[in-house]
Design an enzyme around this catalytic site. Structure first.
Site, PDB file in Angstrom:
ATOM      1  N   ASP A  12     -54.575   4.573  34.765  1.00 33.23           N
ATOM      2  CA  ASP A  12     -54.065   5.485  35.791  1.00 33.23           C
ATOM      3  C   ASP A  12     -54.377   4.884  37.162  1.00 33.23           C
ATOM      4  O   ASP A  12     -55.542   4.618  37.463  1.00 33.23           O
ATOM      5  CB  ASP A  12     -54.768   6.851  35.705  1.00 33.23           C
ATOM      6  CG  ASP A  12     -54.432   7.608  34.425  1.00 33.23           C
ATOM      7  OD1 ASP A  12     -53.422   7.275  33.777  1.00 33.23           O
ATOM      8  OD2 ASP A  12     -55.176   8.550  34.090  1.00 33.23           O
ATOM      9  N   GLY A  38     -54.968   8.126  29.647  1.00 34.69           N
ATOM     10  CA  GLY A  38     -54.113   8.264  28.463  1.00 34.69           C
ATOM     11  C   GLY A  38     -54.731   9.310  27.552  1.00 34.69           C
ATOM     12  O   GLY A  38     -55.959   9.363  27.391  1.00 34.69           O
ATOM     13  N   LYS A  39     -53.888  10.147  26.974  1.00 35.15           N
ATOM     14  CA  LYS A  39     -54.414  11.262  26.168  1.00 35.15           C
ATOM     15  C   LYS A  39     -55.239  10.791  24.979  1.00 35.15           C
ATOM     16  O   LYS A  39     -56.254  11.389  24.638  1.00 35.15           O
ATOM     17  CB  LYS A  39     -53.273  12.142  25.672  1.00 35.15           C
ATOM     18  CG  LYS A  39     -52.646  12.973  26.768  1.00 35.15           C
ATOM     19  CD  LYS A  39     -51.550  13.849  26.235  1.00 35.15           C
ATOM     20  CE  LYS A  39     -50.890  14.604  27.379  1.00 35.15           C
ATOM     21  NZ  LYS A  39     -51.830  15.516  28.049  1.00 35.15           N
ATOM     22  N   THR A 201     -54.806  26.939  24.374  1.00 38.81           N
ATOM     23  CA  THR A 201     -55.784  26.979  25.467  1.00 38.81           C
ATOM     24  C   THR A 201     -55.204  27.812  26.609  1.00 38.81           C
ATOM     25  O   THR A 201     -54.000  27.758  26.877  1.00 38.81           O
ATOM     26  CB  THR A 201     -56.153  25.570  25.947  1.00 38.81           C
ATOM     27  OG1 THR A 201     -55.006  24.943  26.527  1.00 38.81           O
ATOM     28  CG2 THR A 201     -56.690  24.705  24.809  1.00 38.81           C
ATOM     29  N   GLY A 203     -56.683  28.199  29.971  1.00 41.44           N
ATOM     30  CA  GLY A 203     -57.397  27.974  31.221  1.00 41.44           C
ATOM     31  C   GLY A 203     -58.703  28.744  31.273  1.00 41.44           C
ATOM     32  O   GLY A 203     -59.484  28.727  30.314  1.00 41.44           O
ATOM     33  N   ASP A 227     -61.161  20.604  39.473  1.00 32.54           N
ATOM     34  CA  ASP A 227     -59.982  19.818  39.120  1.00 32.54           C
ATOM     35  C   ASP A 227     -59.763  19.994  37.615  1.00 32.54           C
ATOM     36  O   ASP A 227     -60.572  19.536  36.813  1.00 32.54           O
ATOM     37  CB  ASP A 227     -60.239  18.345  39.462  1.00 32.54           C
ATOM     38  CG  ASP A 227     -59.070  17.444  39.093  1.00 32.54           C
ATOM     39  OD1 ASP A 227     -58.111  17.927  38.453  1.00 32.54           O
ATOM     40  OD2 ASP A 227     -59.122  16.252  39.436  1.00 32.54           O
ATOM     41  N   ASP A 233     -57.500  17.641  27.334  1.00 35.16           N
ATOM     42  CA  ASP A 233     -57.887  16.501  26.490  1.00 35.16           C
ATOM     43  C   ASP A 233     -59.315  16.662  25.991  1.00 35.16           C
ATOM     44  O   ASP A 233     -59.623  16.363  24.834  1.00 35.16           O
ATOM     45  CB  ASP A 233     -57.791  15.185  27.285  1.00 35.16           C
ATOM     46  CG  ASP A 233     -56.351  14.747  27.494  1.00 35.16           C
ATOM     47  OD1 ASP A 233     -55.466  15.208  26.762  1.00 35.16           O
ATOM     48  OD2 ASP A 233     -56.128  13.922  28.409  1.00 35.16           O
TER      49      ASP A 233
HETATM   50  P1  ADP Z   1     -54.494  22.031  30.103  1.00 35.24           P
HETATM   51  O1  ADP Z   1     -55.502  21.245  30.890  1.00 35.24           O
HETATM   52  O2  ADP Z   1     -53.920  21.271  28.955  1.00 35.24           O
HETATM   53  O3  ADP Z   1     -53.449  22.742  30.907  1.00 35.24           O
HETATM   54  P2  ADP Z   1     -56.095  24.462  29.996  1.00 35.24           P
HETATM   55  O4  ADP Z   1     -55.883  24.608  31.453  1.00 35.24           O
HETATM   56  O5  ADP Z   1     -55.795  25.623  29.125  1.00 35.24           O
HETATM   57  O6  ADP Z   1     -55.336  23.202  29.388  1.00 35.24           O
HETATM   58  O7  ADP Z   1     -57.631  24.061  29.820  1.00 35.24           O
HETATM   59  C1  ADP Z   1     -58.195  23.659  28.585  1.00 35.24           C
HETATM   60  C2  ADP Z   1     -59.537  24.338  28.396  1.00 35.24           C
HETATM   61  O8  ADP Z   1     -60.408  24.006  29.485  1.00 35.24           O
HETATM   62  C3  ADP Z   1     -59.465  25.874  28.376  1.00 35.24           C
HETATM   63  O9  ADP Z   1     -59.270  26.318  27.056  1.00 35.24           O
HETATM   64  C4  ADP Z   1     -60.845  26.253  28.904  1.00 35.24           C
HETATM   65  O10 ADP Z   1     -61.796  26.181  27.863  1.00 35.24           O
HETATM   66  C5  ADP Z   1     -61.158  25.134  29.893  1.00 35.24           C
HETATM   67  N1  ADP Z   1     -60.762  25.528  31.261  1.00 35.24           N
HETATM   68  C6  ADP Z   1     -59.677  25.130  31.962  1.00 35.24           C
HETATM   69  N2  ADP Z   1     -59.640  25.698  33.182  1.00 35.24           N
HETATM   70  C7  ADP Z   1     -60.740  26.469  33.269  1.00 35.24           C
HETATM   71  C8  ADP Z   1     -61.307  27.326  34.273  1.00 35.24           C
HETATM   72  N3  ADP Z   1     -60.702  27.507  35.459  1.00 35.24           N
HETATM   73  N4  ADP Z   1     -62.461  27.975  33.999  1.00 35.24           N
HETATM   74  C9  ADP Z   1     -63.095  27.824  32.812  1.00 35.24           C
HETATM   75  N5  ADP Z   1     -62.610  27.028  31.829  1.00 35.24           N
HETATM   76  C10 ADP Z   1     -61.458  26.367  32.036  1.00 35.24           C
END
Ligand code: ADP
Length: 284
Positions: A12, A38-39, A201, A203, A227, A233
Site C-alpha cells: 500500500d 492486502g487482505k 460485523t 462496527g 481509524d 481484517d
Molecule cells: P469493516 O472494517 O470491514 O467495515 P467493521 O467496521 O464492522 O468492519 O469492523 C470490524 C470489527 O471491528 C467490528 O465487528 C468491531 O468488533 C470492531 N470495530 C469497528 N469499529 C469499531 C468501533 N468504532 N468501536 C468498537 N469496535 C469497532
C-alpha cells in the site's frame, strides 16, 4: 491451532494530501509511505498475533516490493513456503487520503491475479490446516479450489466475502463449500447464499452470529476509534484463530481485536497481540 490463509498481499502506497485531486489535477502530497497490506497478509498477521500457527498461500511478484512483503510476513512468524513468486509486479494499492480522512484507492492486483492452487504442495498446505481462511481479493476460481480442497480434507472453510461482488454462479459454488462467511454490514447486502454460519460485523455494535441454530449479538468494547481501516481484517484473522475452540469466546475476542485495531492508524500493522485481546474482551 493451524490456520492457512489463501489470499492477497499488496504494497500500500499511502499519500497524504490537503484535498483529493480532481480529474486532470496534480496536487502535492506530504509523506508517501509504503506499508505492507492486502487482505490475505493482514488477516494472516492478525491470526498469528492472536496465537495461531499460520501458513500463507499467496503470490508476490519479481519487483522490489516483493522482498519487503515477505520480510514483513516472516517478522510476524508466518510460514512462507506457500508464497509463490510470479513474474511481474506485486499487488500494489495507491491510497490517497485527505485531511478529513476521506480517501480514494486504486488497486493493481499484480501477482495476486496469478495465484492458483495448481500444485499439490499448495493444496497440501490447505488440507493440513484446522481452518482455511479466504477473501475475495484473489481469483474466485482459486478461492473455490482452495475451499473444495479444504472441505475434502475435513478442514473448516471460512470466507471473508470482501470485497463484495464477483460471478454469482461461482459465489454460489463457493458458498456450497464454505462453513463460515464473514461480512460487514454493506457486504451483507450482497451476500445472498445460505451457509452454516454467517457472521456480520457491525462496527461499534460488535457482530452478529447466525448459526448453530441461534442468532446472537456479540459486543465489542467501547473505544475512541481513530481509524477503522483494517478492523474487518483483524476480526476475520482472530476469529479464524479461535473458531475451533470456545466459539462464543472466539467471537468476543474477534470483536475486541477489531476494536483495538481502530486505535492504530492504517491497516497494515494494526493487529493486536493475544494478551491485549484477552484483556479487552467484553465479559458478561
Ligand atoms: P469493516 O472494517 O470491514 O467495515 P467493521 O467496521 O464492522 O468492519 O469492523 C470490524 C470489527 O471491528 C467490528 O465487528 C468491531 O468488533 C470492531 N470495530 C469497528 N469499529 C469499531 C468501533 N468504532 N468501536 C468498537 N469496535 C469497532
Amino acid at each position: 491451532m493451524k490456520v492457512t490463509v489463501v489470499g492477497s498481499v499488496n504494497m500500500d502506497v499511502v499519500f497524504e494530501v490537503t484535498a483529493l485531486p480532481k480529474p486532470g489535477e496534480t496536487v502535492l502530497g506530504s509523506g508517501a509511505r509504503s506499508v505492507p497490506g492486502g487482505k490475505g497478509g493482514n488477516q494472516a498477521i492478525a491470526a498469528a498475533r492472536a496465537g495461531a500457527e499460520v501458513t500463507l498461500v499467496a503470490a508476490v511478484g519479481t519487483d522490489a516490493n516483493a522482498g519487503q512483503l515477505r520480510d514483513h510476513l516472516a517478522d510476524n512468524r508466518i510460514r512462507l513456503d506457500g508464497v509463490l513468486t510470479v513474474p511481474g509486479p506485486s499487488g500494489t494499492a495507491a491510497i490517497v487520503v485527505d485531511a478529513d480522512g476521506e480517501n480514494t484507492i486504486v488497486v493493481a492486483p499484480g501477482a495476486n491475479g496469478h495465484l492458483t492452487l495448481d500444485s499439490q504442495p499448495l493444496r497440501d498446505l490447505v488440507a493440513d490446516a484446522d481452518v482455511v481462511l479466504l477473501q475475495l481479493e484473489i481469483p474466485l476460481d482459486t478461492a473455490l479450489v482452495a475451499a473444495r480442497a479444504a472441505r475434502a480434507a475435513g478442514v473448516t472453510v471460512m470466507v471473508n466475502a470482501s470485497p463484495a461482488g464477483g460471478d454469482p454462479a461461482l459465489l454460489g459454488e463457493l458458498a456450497a463449500a464454505t462453513d463460515v462467511v464473514i461480512v460487514n454490514e454493506s457486504e451483507a447486502r450482497h451476500w445472498t447464499w445460505p451457509v452454516p454460519h454467517l457472521v456480520t460485523t457491525r462496527g461499534a455494535q460488535g457482530a452478529t452470529h447466525v448459526g448453530d441454530g441461534r442468532d446472537v449479538q456479540v459486543p465489542a468494547p467501547a473505544v475512541e476509534a481513530l481509524d477503522t481501516t483494517g478492523a474487518g481484517d483483524v476480526f476475520a484473522g482472530v476469529l479464524a484463530a479461535g473458531w475451533a475452540g470456545d466459539r462464543d469466546h472466539a467471537l468476543r475476542r474477534a470483536c475486541a481485536a477489531g476494536a483495538l485495531a481502530t486505535l492504530v492508524p492504517g491497516a497494515g500493522d494494526c493487529a493486536p497481540y493475544d494478551e491485549a485481546i484477552e484483556d479487552a474482551v467484553v465479559r458478561d
